[in-house]
Each structure stands twice: as C-alpha cells, then as structure tokens.
Design a protein around this motif. Structure first.
Motif, PDB file in Angstrom:
ATOM      1  N   THR A 188      14.665  34.326   2.076  1.00 41.65           N
ATOM      2  CA  THR A 188      16.009  34.713   2.053  1.00 41.65           C
ATOM      3  C   THR A 188      16.284  36.349   2.555  1.00 41.65           C
ATOM      4  OG1 THR A 188      16.839  35.594  -0.821  1.00 41.65           O
ATOM      5  CG2 THR A 188      16.921  32.860   1.521  1.00 41.65           C
ATOM      6  N   GLU A 189      15.132  37.417   1.561  1.00 45.22           N
ATOM      7  CA  GLU A 189      15.109  38.537   1.709  1.00 45.22           C
ATOM      8  C   GLU A 189      14.564  39.813   2.807  1.00 45.22           C
ATOM      9  OE1 GLU A 189      17.087  39.999  -0.555  1.00 45.22           O
ATOM     10  OE2 GLU A 189      17.914  37.724  -0.880  1.00 45.22           O
ATOM     11  N   VAL A 190      13.663  39.013   3.626  1.00 44.96           N
ATOM     12  CA  VAL A 190      12.699  39.365   4.837  1.00 44.96           C
ATOM     13  C   VAL A 190      13.773  40.044   5.394  1.00 44.96           C
ATOM     14  CG1 VAL A 190      11.900  37.513   6.043  1.00 44.96           C
ATOM     15  CG2 VAL A 190      10.460  39.936   5.319  1.00 44.96           C
ATOM     16  N   PRO A 191      13.970  41.092   6.307  1.00 41.61           N
ATOM     17  CA  PRO A 191      14.360  41.928   7.340  1.00 41.61           C
ATOM     18  C   PRO A 191      14.572  41.230   8.341  1.00 41.61           C
ATOM     19  CG  PRO A 191      13.316  43.939   5.734  1.00 41.61           C
ATOM     20  CD  PRO A 191      12.821  42.327   4.979  1.00 41.61           C
ATOM     21  N   VAL A 192      15.510  41.357   8.949  1.00 40.33           N
ATOM     22  CA  VAL A 192      14.893  40.290  10.639  1.00 40.33           C
ATOM     23  C   VAL A 192      15.857  41.658  11.322  1.00 40.33           C
ATOM     24  CG1 VAL A 192      15.711  37.999  11.598  1.00 40.33           C
ATOM     25  CG2 VAL A 192      14.879  38.379   9.681  1.00 40.33           C
ATOM     26  N   ILE A 193      15.085  41.531  12.497  1.00 40.55           N
ATOM     27  CA  ILE A 193      16.220  42.126  13.975  1.00 40.55           C
ATOM     28  C   ILE A 193      15.999  41.084  14.815  1.00 40.55           C
ATOM     29  CG2 ILE A 193      15.928  44.138  15.058  1.00 40.55           C
ATOM     30  CD1 ILE A 193      15.161  45.775  12.476  1.00 40.55           C
ATOM     31  N   VAL A 194      17.277  41.587  15.664  1.00 40.38           N
ATOM     32  CA  VAL A 194      16.780  40.963  17.345  1.00 40.38           C
ATOM     33  C   VAL A 194      17.243  42.099  17.994  1.00 40.38           C
ATOM     34  CG1 VAL A 194      18.251  39.498  19.077  1.00 40.38           C
ATOM     35  CG2 VAL A 194      17.759  38.195  16.300  1.00 40.38           C
ATOM     36  N   TYR A 195      15.703  41.863  18.338  1.00 40.31           N
ATOM     37  CA  TYR A 195      16.210  43.480  19.978  1.00 40.31           C
ATOM     38  C   TYR A 195      15.803  42.041  21.081  1.00 40.31           C
ATOM     39  CZ  TYR A 195      14.352  47.510  22.441  1.00 40.31           C
ATOM     40  OH  TYR A 195      14.316  48.254  22.911  1.00 40.31           O
ATOM     41  N   SER A 196      16.555  42.455  21.736  1.00 38.15           N
ATOM     42  CA  SER A 196      17.144  41.382  22.845  1.00 38.15           C
ATOM     43  C   SER A 196      18.046  42.097  24.164  1.00 38.15           C
ATOM     44  CB  SER A 196      18.389  40.380  22.522  1.00 38.15           C
ATOM     45  OG  SER A 196      17.816  39.557  23.822  1.00 38.15           O
ATOM     46  N   ALA A 197      17.703  41.871  25.659  1.00 40.97           N
ATOM     47  CA  ALA A 197      18.572  41.743  26.345  1.00 40.97           C
ATOM     48  C   ALA A 197      20.053  41.011  26.564  1.00 40.97           C
ATOM     49  CB  ALA A 197      18.161  42.231  28.861  1.00 40.97           C
ATOM     50  N   ILE A 198      20.333  40.457  25.724  1.00 37.96           N
ATOM     51  CA  ILE A 198      21.214  39.566  25.765  1.00 37.96           C
ATOM     52  C   ILE A 198      22.413  40.585  25.025  1.00 37.96           C
ATOM     53  CG2 ILE A 198      21.931  37.176  24.830  1.00 37.96           C
ATOM     54  CD1 ILE A 198      20.050  37.204  27.894  1.00 37.96           C
ATOM     55  N   ALA A 199      23.137  40.294  25.275  1.00 39.91           N
ATOM     56  CA  ALA A 199      24.288  41.408  24.651  1.00 39.91           C
ATOM     57  C   ALA A 199      25.702  40.734  24.453  1.00 39.91           C
ATOM     58  CB  ALA A 199      24.294  42.791  25.307  1.00 39.91           C
ATOM     59  N   ARG A 200      25.662  39.282  24.809  1.00 38.47           N
ATOM     60  CA  ARG A 200      27.022  38.765  24.489  1.00 38.47           C
ATOM     61  C   ARG A 200      27.434  38.823  23.037  1.00 38.47           C
ATOM     62  NH1 ARG A 200      25.749  33.798  27.688  1.00 38.47           N
ATOM     63  NH2 ARG A 200      24.801  33.250  25.720  1.00 38.47           N
ATOM     64  N   PRO A 201      28.821  39.122  23.292  1.00 39.58           N
ATOM     65  CA  PRO A 201      29.437  38.629  21.519  1.00 39.58           C
ATOM     66  C   PRO A 201      29.099  37.810  20.621  1.00 39.58           C
ATOM     67  CG  PRO A 201      30.913  39.752  23.111  1.00 39.58           C
ATOM     68  CD  PRO A 201      29.594  39.764  23.400  1.00 39.58           C
ATOM     69  N   ILE A 202      29.164  36.253  21.509  1.00 38.73           N
ATOM     70  CA  ILE A 202      28.775  35.179  20.928  1.00 38.73           C
ATOM     71  C   ILE A 202      27.478  34.799  20.658  1.00 38.73           C
ATOM     72  CG2 ILE A 202      28.619  33.801  23.291  1.00 38.73           C
ATOM     73  CD1 ILE A 202      29.812  32.352  19.984  1.00 38.73           C
ATOM     74  N   ASP A 203      26.660  35.715  21.157  1.00 37.60           N
ATOM     75  CA  ASP A 203      24.896  35.490  20.734  1.00 37.60           C
ATOM     76  C   ASP A 203      24.697  36.308  19.871  1.00 37.60           C
ATOM     77  OD1 ASP A 203      24.116  33.778  22.830  1.00 37.60           O
ATOM     78  OD2 ASP A 203      24.439  35.512  24.572  1.00 37.60           O
ATOM     79  N   ARG A 204      25.627  37.259  19.090  1.00 37.54           N
ATOM     80  CA  ARG A 204      25.281  38.726  18.072  1.00 37.54           C
ATOM     81  C   ARG A 204      26.241  37.417  16.850  1.00 37.54           C
ATOM     82  NH1 ARG A 204      25.407  43.899  18.897  1.00 37.54           N
ATOM     83  NH2 ARG A 204      24.808  45.044  20.703  1.00 37.54           N
ATOM     84  N   GLU A 205      26.957  37.446  17.687  1.00 38.70           N
ATOM     85  CA  GLU A 205      27.358  36.504  16.167  1.00 38.70           C
ATOM     86  C   GLU A 205      26.859  35.556  15.906  1.00 38.70           C
ATOM     87  OE1 GLU A 205      31.388  33.035  15.579  1.00 38.70           O
ATOM     88  OE2 GLU A 205      32.276  34.859  16.982  1.00 38.70           O
ATOM     89  N   THR A 206      26.140  34.584  16.313  1.00 40.66           N
ATOM     90  CA  THR A 206      25.185  33.666  15.874  1.00 40.66           C
ATOM     91  C   THR A 206      23.968  33.875  15.648  1.00 40.66           C
ATOM     92  OG1 THR A 206      25.563  32.105  17.703  1.00 40.66           O
ATOM     93  CG2 THR A 206      23.729  30.665  16.966  1.00 40.66           C
ATOM     94  N   ALA A 207      23.167  34.874  15.691  1.00 44.13           N
ATOM     95  CA  ALA A 207      22.064  35.561  15.352  1.00 44.13           C
ATOM     96  C   ALA A 207      22.852  36.079  14.240  1.00 44.13           C
ATOM     97  CB  ALA A 207      21.992  36.960  15.440  1.00 44.13           C
ATOM     98  N   SER A 208      24.322  36.571  13.311  1.00 43.40           N
ATOM     99  CA  SER A 208      24.586  37.173  12.629  1.00 43.40           C
ATOM    100  C   SER A 208      24.550  35.549  11.645  1.00 43.40           C
ATOM    101  CB  SER A 208      26.020  37.524  12.823  1.00 43.40           C
ATOM    102  OG  SER A 208      26.044  37.979  11.145  1.00 43.40           O
ATOM    103  N   GLU A 209      25.249  34.476  11.730  1.00 45.69           N
ATOM    104  CA  GLU A 209      25.129  33.569  11.141  1.00 45.69           C
ATOM    105  C   GLU A 209      24.063  32.678  10.635  1.00 45.69           C
ATOM    106  OE1 GLU A 209      27.766  31.542  13.466  1.00 45.69           O
ATOM    107  OE2 GLU A 209      29.750  32.190  13.287  1.00 45.69           O
ATOM    108  N   ALA A 210      22.961  33.094  11.686  1.00 47.74           N
ATOM    109  CA  ALA A 210      22.299  32.231  11.376  1.00 47.74           C
ATOM    110  C   ALA A 210      20.892  33.630  10.480  1.00 47.74           C
ATOM    111  CB  ALA A 210      21.671  32.593  12.820  1.00 47.74           C
ATOM    112  N   GLY A 211      21.568  34.642   9.909  1.00 48.02           N
ATOM    113  CA  GLY A 211      21.047  35.710   8.603  1.00 48.02           C
ATOM    114  C   GLY A 211      20.163  36.691   9.111  1.00 48.02           C
ATOM    115  N   VAL A 212      20.569  37.308  11.090  1.00 43.71           N
ATOM    116  CA  VAL A 212      19.974  38.497  10.969  1.00 43.71           C
ATOM    117  C   VAL A 212      20.720  39.634  10.638  1.00 43.71           C
ATOM    118  CG1 VAL A 212      19.988  39.711  13.498  1.00 43.71           C
ATOM    119  CG2 VAL A 212      19.554  37.290  13.046  1.00 43.71           C
ATOM    120  N   ASP A 213      19.374  40.639   9.769  1.00 43.57           N
ATOM    121  CA  ASP A 213      20.155  41.735   9.465  1.00 43.57           C
ATOM    122  C   ASP A 213      20.982  42.479  10.641  1.00 43.57           C
ATOM    123  OD1 ASP A 213      19.167  41.456   6.451  1.00 43.57           O
ATOM    124  OD2 ASP A 213      17.632  41.231   7.746  1.00 43.57           O
TER     125      ASP A 213
END
Length: 136
Positions: free
Chosen positions: A78-103
């Motif tokens: 639960t502590e290791v940092p996770v970055i999403v680096y993607s060409a997909i920039a839709r707000p819904i994808d950002r929200e889904t990633a945040s809910e999954a634990g992306v830092d």
C-alpha cells in the motif's frame, strides 16, 4: 539517494515508449534499475514478486488498465509509489486511477518535464524546490 539503485517497473504496450523510457530514466546518471515490460500479464508476474521502489504505468493497456494494475500493486504493497504516465487525459480515467491508489497521474508527452522530478520526490530524493507534486 542511497548506494543501492532504486528499482522502477515501467509498463507500456508501445515498444518505442518502453525503449525511450528505459534510456531516459538513466540518461542523466540517475542510478535507477529500470525494468520495462509491455504486457499486463508480465507486469502482474513481476508485481507479485514485489521488490520495486516505484511503478510507472501506462493507463491504456490491451489486457488491463493502469488502474487495474495499480489495484494489483496495492494488494501487495500500500506504500510503494505509483505513477500513471499516459496519453489518456480524461477526467474519468484520472478519477478511476486515483480511486485505485495511484499517487500521481501525468500526461504524455506534456508532463515529461515533471516526470523525473516526480520520481525523485516519490522516492524521497532531493528535488528542486520549484517542483511540487500535485494529486492525481
């Protein structure tokens, strides 16, 4: 940074992005041990083995999303940092990633200049004061 190289797993289905990131992450003399994979299946195997200090995930992969990979990571650590680096920039994808634990969620290629400072910050390395990590 300590003498031991920080281990980074980069997951992206584009071979050119994988090659570029592998070179770019170590080009300035940064002592990172970068593992690059192009499938979620291979990533899941490595995630299960653990031992990475940071994960950088593309959001859109053929088998799973970056959010789903992050959920797999969070089941193990639960502590290791996770970055999403993607060409997909839709707000819904950002929200889904945040809910999954992306830092942090950064967008290709616009945020490339923020990626290395973000990595350093999340790994606890000294970062230029002008950089600030904002939530995903």
């Amino acid at each position: 940074m300590s003498d031991a190289a920080k281990r980074i797993l980069y997951v992206d289905d584009d071979p050119d992005s994988c090659e570029l990131m592998s070179v770019w992450l170590t080009a300035d003399g940064s002592q990172y041990d970068v593992t690059v994979v192009s499938t979620a299946q291979r990533a899941n195997s490595l995630i299960s083995d653990g031992g990475f200090d940071l994960y950088i995930l593309d959001y859109c992969l053929p088998e799973l999303s970056g959010a789903e990979l992050c959920r797999a990571i969070r089941k193990i650590d639960t502590e290791v940092p996770v970055i999403v680096y993607s060409a997909i920039a839709r707000p819904i994808d950002r929200e889904t990633a945040s809910e999954a634990g992306v830092d942090l969620y950064l967008v290709k290629p616009d945020d490339l200049d923020r990626l290395k400072p973000a990595i350093r910050h999340l790994l606890g390395e000294k970062v230029n004061n002008s950089f600030a990590v904002s939530p995903s």
